[in-house]
Write an enzyme that holds these catalytic residues in place. Structure first.
Site, PDB file in Angstrom:
ATOM      1  N   GLY A  46       6.275 -19.350 -41.214  1.00  0.00           N
ATOM      2  CA  GLY A  46       5.348 -18.231 -41.111  1.00  0.00           C
ATOM      3  C   GLY A  46       4.341 -18.261 -42.245  1.00  0.00           C
ATOM      4  N   GLN A  51      -2.174 -15.303 -47.841  1.00  0.00           N
ATOM      5  CA  GLN A  51      -1.634 -16.507 -48.487  1.00  0.00           C
ATOM      6  C   GLN A  51      -2.642 -17.654 -48.517  1.00  0.00           C
ATOM      7  OE1 GLN A  51       2.262 -16.278 -46.137  1.00  0.00           O
ATOM      8  NE2 GLN A  51       2.906 -17.187 -48.080  1.00  0.00           N
ATOM      9  N   CYS A  88       9.410 -18.344 -49.371  1.00  0.00           N
ATOM     10  CA  CYS A  88       8.017 -18.063 -49.053  1.00  0.00           C
ATOM     11  C   CYS A  88       7.176 -19.264 -49.463  1.00  0.00           C
ATOM     12  CB  CYS A  88       7.565 -16.817 -49.818  1.00  0.00           C
ATOM     13  SG  CYS A  88       5.875 -16.319 -49.481  1.00  0.00           S
ATOM     14  N   HIS A 130       8.809 -10.360 -42.756  1.00  0.00           N
ATOM     15  CA  HIS A 130       8.318 -11.010 -43.976  1.00  0.00           C
ATOM     16  C   HIS A 130       6.794 -11.140 -43.948  1.00  0.00           C
ATOM     17  CE1 HIS A 130       8.710 -14.230 -47.225  1.00  0.00           C
ATOM     18  NE2 HIS A 130       7.470 -14.391 -46.809  1.00  0.00           N
ATOM     19  N   HIS A 134       3.580  -9.149 -46.053  1.00  0.00           N
ATOM     20  CA  HIS A 134       2.464  -9.768 -46.785  1.00  0.00           C
ATOM     21  C   HIS A 134       1.148  -9.026 -46.559  1.00  0.00           C
ATOM     22  CE1 HIS A 134       3.854 -13.365 -48.801  1.00  0.00           C
ATOM     23  NE2 HIS A 134       4.470 -13.826 -47.731  1.00  0.00           N
TER      24      HIS A 134
HETATM   25 CO    CO Z   1       5.821 -15.317 -47.533  1.00  0.00          CO
END
Ligand code: CO
Length: 153
Positions: A46, A51, A88, A130, A134
């Site tokens: 993911g 990110q 992560c 998760h 974010h």
């Molecule tokens: Co993450």
């Protein structure tokens, strides 16, 4: 498609709340394609837009059951509990145990702006939670009850 640089823990961008996507255009599609390529190249399941430095509510997931794209996702139901080791792509060397719902339902838009409803259990439920965290500036270390050293298993 192109791989993008993954933002690491400690960068403020991971702590900001993302904006809703309003334009379902080729810019969004390029972002989603790039995110998917970046995620798979890093062997992740993911990746959320912040990110790669983009503060938009967009997520890609693939837990081995095919590519999922969630735009402006909302969790509409969460049931049960699971506690598993979680990591992560923004912190490749960090792992921790996080309690998550065992099953969640999500409503989102697809890349064309059409509403979609999805349901996930186990790893997919964990990935939904998760990645949506974010989008709200939450990272798994905020909610892990135990951190572990080294790689996954
Ligand atoms: Co993450």
């Amino acid at each position: 498609m192109a791989k993008r640089k993954i933002v690491k823990f400690g960068d403020d961008i991971l702590r900001k709340k993302c904006r809703d996507v309003t334009d379902f255009d080729d810019r969004l599609w390029v972002l989603l394609d790039d995110m998917y390529e970046t995620m798979t190249a890093a062997n992740g399941v993911g990746l959320a837009a912040p990110q790669v430095g983009i503060l938009k509510r967009a997520v890609v997931i693939d837990v081995g059951e095919g590519r999922i794209e969630l735009i402006n996702p909302v969790i509409t139901m969460a049931k049960g509990k699971q506690r598993e080791k979680e990591g992560c792509l923004s912190s490749p060397d960090l792992w921790g145990y996080v309690e998550r719902p065992a099953k969640v339902k999500v409503t989102a838009k697809n890349r064309y702006g059409k509403e979609i409803k999805l349901e996930g259990t186990d790893l997919l439920a964990r990935a939904f939670c998760h990645e949506i965290d974010h989008l709200n500036g939450i990272i798994f270390t905020d909610i892990a009850d135990e951190m572990v050293e080294g790689d996954a298993d």
